[in-house]
Design an enzyme around this catalytic site. Structure first.
Site, PDB file in Angstrom:
ATOM      1  N   PRO A  33       0.631  -1.164   0.140  1.00 29.92           N
ATOM      2  CA  PRO A  33       0.028   0.079   0.041  1.00 29.92           C
ATOM      3  C   PRO A  33       0.993   1.298   0.200  1.00 29.92           C
ATOM      4  O   PRO A  33       1.693   1.287   0.712  1.00 29.92           O
ATOM      5  CB  PRO A  33      -0.737  -0.088   1.181  1.00 29.92           C
ATOM      6  N   CYS A  34       0.362   2.327  -0.907  1.00 29.75           N
ATOM      7  CA  CYS A  34       1.329   3.399  -1.018  1.00 29.75           C
ATOM      8  C   CYS A  34       1.128   4.565  -0.223  1.00 29.75           C
ATOM      9  O   CYS A  34       1.747   5.487  -0.219  1.00 29.75           O
ATOM     10  CB  CYS A  34       1.229   3.665  -2.472  1.00 29.75           C
ATOM     11  N   GLN A  35       0.183   4.390   0.640  1.00 31.05           N
ATOM     12  CA  GLN A  35      -0.205   5.761   1.397  1.00 31.05           C
ATOM     13  C   GLN A  35       0.732   6.166   2.281  1.00 31.05           C
ATOM     14  O   GLN A  35       0.916   7.370   2.535  1.00 31.05           O
ATOM     15  CB  GLN A  35      -1.654   5.421   2.571  1.00 31.05           C
TER      16      GLN A  35
END
Length: 419
Positions: free
Chosen positions: A118-120
């Site tokens: 996940p890139c958050q």
């Protein structure tokens, strides 16, 4: 190719690999709605192989339930979609499930691992929103599990996709640690930036792609693959992705057969978004907007159409104070943005589209709304027969986080050649 997909999301990257005939031994994803989407898409591919897409079309028309679709496509007892958060606790269980899948399919080894954590926690926007909390976000370290899967299955290659902020997050320490771990696991890596609009996607989206090869003493060079770029021999604009969909309004849903406003076009067919014989519209669903927001949308669309200018919130506060609902008019003054229908690519579709539609205003001043689910999916190059499961907010998040399938297809074609 035999593929394992980690941090799968809704399956945009998987879709590209499925188009070149890959077999999956697992899609690992924490989000339950995304997992339902993956199951429904697996049902589509199973039925397509059996020439039974009439069953899938019944589902799109609401004639059968999700449970019935899954049963009729033989995925009810399948464990290809693994709904788990990857952690020390769950890792053995996930490995056990993947090994079971390998055995059931009579497959001995995995050729390719794909996916990206996940890139958050890596994205610039995510870091700005999370502030100090980003330092302790466990998602910063999920890349370690990606490496553990490489060490376990020793695939010939892997594809690791992420946002540009991956290289700068934690002052670059996470990225340096990732490279060291991949090298220690026995993989040579090369990286590059890929722009989605180079690969048939009408969107200005750029991502870091890391390609890894299992090290081989007999091999001297590992050049970054030359993924084939797509140059269309005809003029195309973002409007070509939108104009065959029916006019709608905020808080509305249009679904059913024979509801397209126009015939498909050359680009939609080329991008696998809508074929000549597909005539079932789904998820042309919009979020509701209040009248103040709709009036702001009118201002934004007018500014772009008349002067090619983007609406500035602080300037709007001076000119139309009756429309101002935010106390802060000095920062995030670009919070309203119109999809540029007359350009060759839209701005990036982000997961933030799940929060509000202000950054994704439909260009038609007659409609005064943000993008529908189907329109956002099309700008990501998802086909109209791709059905997303879950509530509207979750679906928008799934779409914004995805790898555009058309770009993924170009990646998969080249990796298949190399394998």
């Amino acid at each position: 190719m035999i593929v394992l997909d980690l941090f799968s999301g809704a399956g945009g990257l998987s879709e590209g690999f499925l188009r070149v005939g890959s077999t999956f031994v697992g899609h690992v994803e924490v989000d339950s709605y995304a997992c339902k989407t993956l199951k429904t898409r697996t049902a589509y591919w199973n039925l397509k192989k059996e020439n039974k897409l009439e069953i899938y079309n019944k589902y799109l028309l609401g004639a059968i339930s999700t449970k019935e679709l899954w049963e009729l496509s033989n995925i009810t007892n399948s464990e290809d979609v693994i709904n788990e958060a990857i952690s020390d606790k769950t890792f053995p269980k996930i490995i056990k499930t993947i090994n079971k899948n390998l055995k059931l399919k009579n497959i001995k080894k995995v050729d390719v691992i794909i996916g990206g954590p996940p890139c958050q926690a890596y994205s610039v926007i995510g870091r700005a929103r999370m502030k100090d909390a980003v330092v302790n976000d466990p998602r910063n370290f999920l890349y370690k599990y990606y490496v553990k899967f490489l060490e376990k299955y020793k695939p010939k290659m892997f594809i690791f996709e992420n946002v540009m902020g991956l290289k700068t997050a934690g002052n670059g320490e996470y990225y340096r640690s990732l490279k060291k771990a991949l090298d220690k696991a026995g993989y040579h890596i090369e990286e590059n930036i890929m722009y989605a609009n180079d690969y048939g996607v009408l969107q200005s989206r750029k991502r870091i792609i890391i390609v890894g090869w299992k090290k081989d003493k007999r091999r001297k060079n590992y050049p970054f693959p030359e993924f084939e770029k797509i140059k269309l021999d005809y003029d195309i604009t973002v409007n070509d992705v939108l104009k065959d969909l029916p006019i709608t309004y905020p808080g509305n849903k249009i679904e059913g057969k024979d509801l397209y406003a126009k015939e498909t076009n050359k680009y939609l067919k080329f991008a696998n978004i809508r074929s000549d014989d597909f005539n079932i519209l789904t998820q042309h669903e919009t979020r509701p907007h209040n009248e103040i927001d709709r009036e702001i949308y009118r201002e934004a669309i007018t500014a772009w159409n008349n002067n090619k200018e983007r609406l500035n919130y602080s300037e709007l506060a001076e000119r139309r104070p009756d429309l101002i609902t935010h106390k802060n008019t000095k920062t995030f003054t670009n919070r309203f943005n119109v999809i540029k229908a007359d350009e060759k690519a839209s701005h990036t579709i982000l997961a933030h589209i799940a929060m509000d539609g202000h950054y994704y205003i439909h260009p038609d001043i007659k409609q005064l709304r943000s993008l529908s689910i189907r329109e956002a999916a099309r700008l990501q190059s998802f086909p109209d027969d791709f059905y997303f499961e879950g509530p509207r907010t979750s679906i928008f998040r799934q779409i914004g986080n995805a790898v555009p399938p058309k770009m993924a297809e170009q990646i998969a074609k080249k990796i298949k050649d190399l394998i």
